[in-house]
Design a protein around this motif. Structure first.
Motif, PDB file in Angstrom:
ATOM      1  N   TYR A 208      19.024   0.608  14.884  1.00 12.32           N
ATOM      2  CA  TYR A 208      18.977   1.265  16.195  1.00 12.32           C
ATOM      3  C   TYR A 208      18.969   2.793  16.022  1.00 12.32           C
ATOM      4  O   TYR A 208      18.190   3.502  16.665  1.00 12.32           O
ATOM      5  CB  TYR A 208      20.191   0.834  17.028  1.00 12.32           C
ATOM      6  N   ASN A 209      19.829   3.270  15.131  1.00 14.40           N
ATOM      7  CA  ASN A 209      19.876   4.722  14.872  1.00 14.40           C
ATOM      8  C   ASN A 209      18.577   5.230  14.239  1.00 14.40           C
ATOM      9  O   ASN A 209      18.139   6.352  14.501  1.00 14.40           O
ATOM     10  CB  ASN A 209      21.069   5.059  13.974  1.00 14.40           C
ATOM     11  N   LEU A 210      17.953   4.376  13.389  1.00 13.93           N
ATOM     12  CA  LEU A 210      16.668   4.733  12.811  1.00 13.93           C
ATOM     13  C   LEU A 210      15.610   4.858  13.911  1.00 13.93           C
ATOM     14  O   LEU A 210      14.794   5.786  13.910  1.00 13.93           O
ATOM     15  CB  LEU A 210      16.228   3.679  11.787  1.00 13.93           C
ATOM     16  N   LEU A 211      15.655   3.928  14.861  1.00 14.36           N
ATOM     17  CA  LEU A 211      14.707   3.965  15.973  1.00 14.36           C
ATOM     18  C   LEU A 211      14.899   5.239  16.806  1.00 14.36           C
ATOM     19  O   LEU A 211      13.921   5.885  17.217  1.00 14.36           O
ATOM     20  CB  LEU A 211      14.893   2.718  16.843  1.00 14.36           C
ATOM     21  N   CYS A 212      16.148   5.610  17.034  1.00 17.86           N
ATOM     22  CA  CYS A 212      16.454   6.851  17.764  1.00 17.86           C
ATOM     23  C   CYS A 212      15.920   8.066  16.999  1.00 17.86           C
ATOM     24  O   CYS A 212      15.322   8.980  17.599  1.00 17.86           O
ATOM     25  CB  CYS A 212      17.958   6.988  17.968  1.00 17.86           C
TER      26      CYS A 212
ATOM     27  N   THR B 111       0.845  -1.191   0.000  1.00 18.71           N
ATOM     28  CA  THR B 111       0.000   0.000   0.000  1.00 18.71           C
ATOM     29  C   THR B 111       0.877   1.237   0.000  1.00 18.71           C
ATOM     30  O   THR B 111       1.969   1.242   0.572  1.00 18.71           O
ATOM     31  CB  THR B 111      -0.894   0.017   1.247  1.00 18.71           C
ATOM     32  N   LYS B 112       0.386   2.297  -0.634  1.00 18.94           N
ATOM     33  CA  LYS B 112       1.137   3.540  -0.664  1.00 18.94           C
ATOM     34  C   LYS B 112       1.251   4.112   0.752  1.00 18.94           C
ATOM     35  O   LYS B 112       0.295   4.101   1.514  1.00 18.94           O
ATOM     36  CB  LYS B 112       0.442   4.553  -1.577  1.00 18.94           C
ATOM     37  N   ILE B 113       2.432   4.597   1.086  1.00 13.95           N
ATOM     38  CA  ILE B 113       2.649   5.149   2.420  1.00 13.95           C
ATOM     39  C   ILE B 113       2.168   6.587   2.448  1.00 13.95           C
ATOM     40  O   ILE B 113       2.676   7.440   1.728  1.00 13.95           O
ATOM     41  CB  ILE B 113       4.146   5.076   2.806  1.00 13.95           C
ATOM     42  N   ARG B 114       1.172   6.824   3.276  1.00  9.85           N
ATOM     43  CA  ARG B 114       0.694   8.185   3.484  1.00  9.85           C
ATOM     44  C   ARG B 114       1.539   8.843   4.568  1.00  9.85           C
ATOM     45  O   ARG B 114       2.141   8.139   5.393  1.00  9.85           O
ATOM     46  CB  ARG B 114      -0.779   8.154   3.900  1.00  9.85           C
ATOM     47  N   PRO B 115       1.598  10.166   4.613  1.00  6.21           N
ATOM     48  CA  PRO B 115       2.420  10.841   5.624  1.00  6.21           C
ATOM     49  C   PRO B 115       2.139  10.367   7.047  1.00  6.21           C
ATOM     50  O   PRO B 115       3.057  10.143   7.825  1.00  6.21           O
ATOM     51  CB  PRO B 115       2.055  12.320   5.436  1.00  6.21           C
ATOM     52  N   LYS B 116       0.855  10.156   7.370  1.00  5.48           N
ATOM     53  CA  LYS B 116       0.530   9.754   8.733  1.00  5.48           C
ATOM     54  C   LYS B 116       0.905   8.300   9.025  1.00  5.48           C
ATOM     55  O   LYS B 116       0.902   7.874  10.184  1.00  5.48           O
ATOM     56  CB  LYS B 116      -0.961   9.969   9.005  1.00  5.48           C
ATOM     57  N   ASP B 117       1.193   7.507   7.963  1.00  5.70           N
ATOM     58  CA  ASP B 117       1.588   6.112   8.161  1.00  5.70           C
ATOM     59  C   ASP B 117       3.089   5.952   8.403  1.00  5.70           C
ATOM     60  O   ASP B 117       3.536   4.871   8.790  1.00  5.70           O
ATOM     61  CB  ASP B 117       1.228   5.271   6.924  1.00  5.70           C
ATOM     62  N   VAL B 118       3.845   7.010   8.168  1.00  4.72           N
ATOM     63  CA  VAL B 118       5.313   6.909   8.200  1.00  4.72           C
ATOM     64  C   VAL B 118       5.845   6.390   9.535  1.00  4.72           C
ATOM     65  O   VAL B 118       6.664   5.455   9.559  1.00  4.72           O
ATOM     66  CB  VAL B 118       5.964   8.262   7.833  1.00  4.72           C
ATOM     67  N   PRO B 119       5.430   6.928  10.705  1.00  3.19           N
ATOM     68  CA  PRO B 119       5.993   6.443  11.967  1.00  3.19           C
ATOM     69  C   PRO B 119       5.772   4.943  12.183  1.00  3.19           C
ATOM     70  O   PRO B 119       6.708   4.218  12.523  1.00  3.19           O
ATOM     71  CB  PRO B 119       5.250   7.276  13.028  1.00  3.19           C
ATOM     72  N   GLY B 120       4.527   4.465  11.967  1.00  6.52           N
ATOM     73  CA  GLY B 120       4.234   3.046  12.168  1.00  6.52           C
ATOM     74  C   GLY B 120       5.006   2.156  11.212  1.00  6.52           C
ATOM     75  O   GLY B 120       5.505   1.094  11.590  1.00  6.52           O
ATOM     76  N   THR B 121       5.118   2.606   9.960  1.00  7.75           N
ATOM     77  CA  THR B 121       5.831   1.824   8.943  1.00  7.75           C
ATOM     78  C   THR B 121       7.321   1.724   9.262  1.00  7.75           C
ATOM     79  O   THR B 121       7.917   0.638   9.249  1.00  7.75           O
ATOM     80  CB  THR B 121       5.645   2.468   7.550  1.00  7.75           C
ATOM     81  N   LEU B 122       7.938   2.866   9.566  1.00  9.80           N
ATOM     82  CA  LEU B 122       9.376   2.874   9.872  1.00  9.80           C
ATOM     83  C   LEU B 122       9.684   2.176  11.196  1.00  9.80           C
ATOM     84  O   LEU B 122      10.763   1.599  11.359  1.00  9.80           O
ATOM     85  CB  LEU B 122       9.894   4.309   9.898  1.00  9.80           C
ATOM     86  N   LEU B 123       8.730   2.217  12.124  1.00 11.94           N
ATOM     87  CA  LEU B 123       8.935   1.540  13.402  1.00 11.94           C
ATOM     88  C   LEU B 123       9.105   0.037  13.197  1.00 11.94           C
ATOM     89  O   LEU B 123       9.999  -0.592  13.788  1.00 11.94           O
ATOM     90  CB  LEU B 123       7.749   1.817  14.332  1.00 11.94           C
TER      91      LEU B 123
ATOM     92  N   THR C 170      -1.037   1.923  16.029  1.00 13.75           N
ATOM     93  CA  THR C 170      -1.341   0.485  15.972  1.00 13.75           C
ATOM     94  C   THR C 170      -1.687  -0.017  14.572  1.00 13.75           C
ATOM     95  O   THR C 170      -1.098  -0.999  14.101  1.00 13.75           O
ATOM     96  CB  THR C 170      -2.500   0.152  16.931  1.00 13.75           C
ATOM     97  N   LEU C 171      -2.645   0.603  13.906  1.00 16.37           N
ATOM     98  CA  LEU C 171      -3.114   0.076  12.614  1.00 16.37           C
ATOM     99  C   LEU C 171      -2.007   0.062  11.569  1.00 16.37           C
ATOM    100  O   LEU C 171      -1.795  -0.948  10.883  1.00 16.37           O
ATOM    101  CB  LEU C 171      -4.306   0.906  12.115  1.00 16.37           C
ATOM    102  N   GLU C 172      -1.281   1.181  11.456  1.00 16.14           N
ATOM    103  CA  GLU C 172      -0.193   1.256  10.476  1.00 16.14           C
ATOM    104  C   GLU C 172       0.914   0.254  10.810  1.00 16.14           C
ATOM    105  O   GLU C 172       1.455  -0.413   9.924  1.00 16.14           O
ATOM    106  CB  GLU C 172       0.391   2.670  10.419  1.00 16.14           C
ATOM    107  N   PHE C 173       1.222   0.148  12.102  1.00 14.02           N
ATOM    108  CA  PHE C 173       2.306  -0.742  12.533  1.00 14.02           C
ATOM    109  C   PHE C 173       1.957  -2.198  12.238  1.00 14.02           C
ATOM    110  O   PHE C 173       2.765  -2.942  11.662  1.00 14.02           O
ATOM    111  CB  PHE C 173       2.559  -0.548  14.029  1.00 14.02           C
ATOM    112  N   LEU C 174       0.747  -2.638  12.602  1.00 15.36           N
ATOM    113  CA  LEU C 174       0.356  -4.035  12.371  1.00 15.36           C
ATOM    114  C   LEU C 174       0.246  -4.344  10.884  1.00 15.36           C
ATOM    115  O   LEU C 174       0.633  -5.435  10.443  1.00 15.36           O
ATOM    116  CB  LEU C 174      -0.965  -4.331  13.074  1.00 15.36           C
ATOM    117  N   GLU C 175      -0.273  -3.405  10.105  1.00 14.33           N
ATOM    118  CA  GLU C 175      -0.366  -3.626   8.649  1.00 14.33           C
ATOM    119  C   GLU C 175       1.013  -3.836   8.054  1.00 14.33           C
ATOM    120  O   GLU C 175       1.211  -4.706   7.189  1.00 14.33           O
ATOM    121  CB  GLU C 175      -1.054  -2.430   7.981  1.00 14.33           C
ATOM    122  N   GLU C 176       1.990  -3.057   8.517  1.00 16.62           N
ATOM    123  CA  GLU C 176       3.359  -3.198   8.009  1.00 16.62           C
ATOM    124  C   GLU C 176       3.978  -4.516   8.458  1.00 16.62           C
ATOM    125  O   GLU C 176       4.682  -5.181   7.685  1.00 16.62           O
ATOM    126  CB  GLU C 176       4.204  -2.013   8.499  1.00 16.62           C
ATOM    127  N   CYS C 177       3.712  -4.911   9.685  1.00 14.68           N
ATOM    128  CA  CYS C 177       4.226  -6.196  10.197  1.00 14.68           C
ATOM    129  C   CYS C 177       3.727  -7.354   9.349  1.00 14.68           C
ATOM    130  O   CYS C 177       4.498  -8.240   8.952  1.00 14.68           O
ATOM    131  CB  CYS C 177       3.797  -6.409  11.657  1.00 14.68           C
TER     132      CYS C 177
END
Length: 483
Positions: free
Chosen positions: A262-266, A231-243, A311-318
């Motif tokens: 680790y640096n990405l997480l920081c 799915t296309k990454i929307r701006p609001k999905d970025v944190p969950g996706t990158l997490l 939650t939703l963005e993170f689980l979808e990416e997982c």
């Protein structure tokens, strides 16, 4: 012309109308046979129509017919229909052309009207002369690699309709399935819808192969479908996706990748103000150990509690990346996914229908993952469905998804069997699910039993009756009917 896509009679009618203004005086026709193949062929009965419907004077006034880019398939086609094409054999008005330059000797460039796709084949060419095409009869050829296709042009003339002709076989990048360098002097080319690979010999095989790989790769990159389905990454999905990317790669066997993750997480924590309670320390030269699962899960639990909106963005990416991960990383993914599952409840009760539908979509994806991931099946049952079984407020939605999936699969299907197995995992995670009189499972089983009886299958009647009887006893013991 594509067989089955264009009405043949309408094509004839179109050609007749187009040529009508020129019938009374001499005229010339250019026939572009570039890449002509089985999908463009005229069937025998249709081919014969062309010789019947055209008026005699239309034939008489044709000064010349220029055949451009004749290929091997056309040669075989004319042989097969030799009887029908006898009148054209050896005709001086039939002129075979193998390059735009030679066509210009007969027709001015402005009047040629060749398709842009045909002209593009002559641009940016790398030409390899003195190649040998290996077959039951080896032939000398030139291999031309352009920006969109490979051309194999015969170095020796062959007979087509009684004339000596150079054949030019064209293979577009989209048709090339595989190219294999056999040794320094030989390579093979596998073309879609052709039985056997084409084999060539040349002193510069490696250069030819690299050129063909280049145009094939460039074509793949130009196609939307060549990008992994995502799915296309929307701006609001970025944190969950990158997490998810950061947590997953923290479990990598590559030390450099673990450090980068680790640096990405920081960076995520700082950029999006994630409440991680001082668990991270960004610094250069930090060594991240390989056995850091507890640390990753701890970070995930903290973020699940403090940043539930992800939650939703993170689980979808997982779920999206699960099938592409190694077995080790799949186990890790299940570990750090689990703390987020309880957050789904807040979106089920949300006023926004779109968010409720996304929860249902996530559950459907988890079901699909359970069915497809045979090697991870026990772990998914324990981690995902065992955890979801403990979330009482989510059970109605989960059971609805189970019933829909079972119904689409049908009785006795793999889907239905997996859903039955998963229902056990769901119940084992929450004993109250079975024992509580308010449990939705009892009502679900009642309707399952009724559905089995309605199938009108004699072999299933006793099982359906037993299930219904047992379910009614259970409901009675819980004093459901006394309320």
């Amino acid at each position: 012309f594509k067989t089955g896509q264009i009405n043949g009679d309408l094509l004839i009618y179109h050609v007749l109308l187009t040529l009508k203004p020129y019938y009374a005086k001499p005229y010339e026709i250019v026939v572009d046979l570039t890449h002509t193949g089985p999908s463009n062929r005229f069937k025998t009965d249709f081919l014969s129509k062309w010789f019947v419907v055209f008026p005699g004077f239309a034939y008489d006034n044709v000064s010349a017919v220029y055949i451009y880019n004749c290929n091997s398939w056309v040669r075989e086609y004319t042989k097969y229909h030799e009887r029908l094409l006898t009148g054209l054999k050896g005709s001086k008005r039939l002129i075979f052309i193998d390059s735009p330059g030679k066509l210009a000797e007969h027709i001015e460039h402005e009047q040629q009207k060749l398709p842009a796709a045909t002209l593009a084949l002559e641009e940016d060419l790398k030409v390899f002369h003195n190649a040998l095409k290996l077959a039951h009869k080896d032939t000398k050829v030139s291999i031309k690699v352009g920006s969109t296709a490979v051309q194999v042009t015969s170095a020796e003339r062959t007979k087509v309709l009684g004339q000596s002709v150079f054949l030019n076989d064209i293979y577009y990048a989209s048709e090339i399935e595989e190219i294999c360098l056999v040794d320094e002097n030989q390579f093979t080319l596998t073309i879609a819808n052709q039985g056997t690979p084409l084999t060539f010999m040349h002193q510069e095989c490696e250069a030819i192969v690299q050129s063909i790989i280049h145009i094939r790769t460039r074509w793949e990159l130009s196609q939307p479908d060549s990008i992994p389905q995502h799915t296309k990454i929307r701006p609001k999905d970025v944190p969950g996706t990158l997490l998810n990317i950061a947590l997953l790669n923290l479990g990598s066997s590559d030390p450099s990748l673990r450090s980068a993750a680790y640096n990405l997480l920081c960076a995520l924590t700082c950029t999006f103000n994630l409440k991680i309670e001082g668990q991270l320390l960004e610094t250069s030269g930090l060594c991240i150990p390989a056995n850091n699962t507890l640390f990753i899960v701890s970070i995930s639990k903290t973020l699940a509690a403090n940043e539930p909106h992800l939650t939703l963005e993170f689980l979808e990416e997982c779920i999206s990346g699960f099938s592409k991960s190694s077995i080790e990383l799949k186990h890790l993914c299940l570990e750090y996914m689990t703390p987020w599952l309880s957050n789904l409840v807040r979106f089920c009760k949300h006023n926004d229908d779109a968010k409720r539908q996304r929860v249902t979509a996530i559950l459907d994806k988890l079901i699909t993952m359970t069915i497809n991931e045979k090697q991870m099946y026990p772990s998914i049952q324990a981690k995902i469905w065992g955890s979801l079984g403990q979330i009482t407020d989510l059970l109605d939605v989960v059971l609805d998804s189970f019933i829909k999936t079972s119904a689409t699969g049908g009785l006795g299907s793999i889907k239905a069997e997996v859903m039955a197995d998963t229902a056990v995992a769901l119940a084992s995670g929450n004993v109250k699910l079975v024992s509580s009189k308010d449990s939705p499972l009892h009502k679900a089983l009642f309707w399952v039993a009724v559905a089995v009886l309605q199938l009108d299958e004699v072999n299933l009647y006793s099982a359906g009756t037993a299930l219904l009887e047992q379910n009614l006893h259970t409901l009675d013991s819980l004093r459901i009917f006394n309320d």
